[in-house]
Design a protein around this motif. Structure first.
Motif, PDB file in Angstrom:
ATOM      1  N   THR A 198       6.366   5.978   2.064  1.00 52.32           N
ATOM      2  CA  THR A 198       5.326   6.998   1.921  1.00 52.32           C
ATOM      3  C   THR A 198       5.376   8.044   3.027  1.00 52.32           C
ATOM      4  OG1 THR A 198       3.743   5.661   3.169  1.00 52.32           O
ATOM      5  CG2 THR A 198       3.752   5.409   0.778  1.00 52.32           C
TER       6      THR A 198
ATOM      7  N   ARG B 177       6.404  -0.108   3.000  1.00 55.92           N
ATOM      8  CA  ARG B 177       5.410   0.866   2.523  1.00 55.92           C
ATOM      9  C   ARG B 177       5.375   2.094   3.432  1.00 55.92           C
ATOM     10  NH1 ARG B 177       0.408  -1.904   2.927  1.00 55.92           N
ATOM     11  NH2 ARG B 177       1.528  -3.817   3.300  1.00 55.92           N
TER      12      ARG B 177
ATOM     13  N   HIS C  93       4.831  -4.131   5.006  1.00 53.42           N
ATOM     14  CA  HIS C  93       4.185  -3.004   5.678  1.00 53.42           C
ATOM     15  C   HIS C  93       5.220  -1.971   6.107  1.00 53.42           C
ATOM     16  CE1 HIS C  93       1.281  -0.781   8.012  1.00 53.42           C
ATOM     17  NE2 HIS C  93       2.071  -0.867   9.078  1.00 53.42           N
TER      18      HIS C  93
END
Length: 118
Positions: free
Chosen positions: A111, A107, A104
């Protein structure tokens, strides 16, 4: 004297961890790939309990006293295998949570737009 006893106990432990079947199995279960096999390995406690029960019956029917050592060994191995099931579930849960948190975070950082200061 204490140093010799300490050395003997270290060598005994190393021998037992390397060559005894339940210790080899438990070491394999403690790896990341082996944690999923902790609960099925608990089923191996059943033959050890059966053997302990058989030895106890033989002792009660007048068998030799050294069979008590085998009963103790079988019960000890049973306890090790039974305890390893829940422990492996706890360890597996902890590792999967850490992996999920790391994925998590990765990511989120990949992004997230880069802010420019003007």
């Amino acid at each position: 004297m204490i140093r010799q006893l300490w050395t003997l106990s270290v060598h005994t432990r190393a021998f037992l961890r390397r060559y005894m079947p339940t210790n080899i199995l438990l070491d394999a279960i403690r790896t990341r790939r082996g944690l999923k096999w902790g609960v099925p390995a608990m089923l191996l406690a059943v033959p050890y309990l059966l053997a302990a029960s058989t030895f106890t019956t033989l002792i009660a029917d007048g068998g030799p006293g050294w069979l008590n050592l085998l009963v103790l060994l079988c019960v000890w191995n049973t306890m090790k295998l039974v305890i390893m099931g829940p422990v492996s579930l706890i360890l597996l849960t902890r590792i999967r949570v850490r992996e999920a948190v790391a994925a998590h975070a990765e990511r989120r950082t990949s992004t997230e737009p880069v802010k420019q200061v003007v």
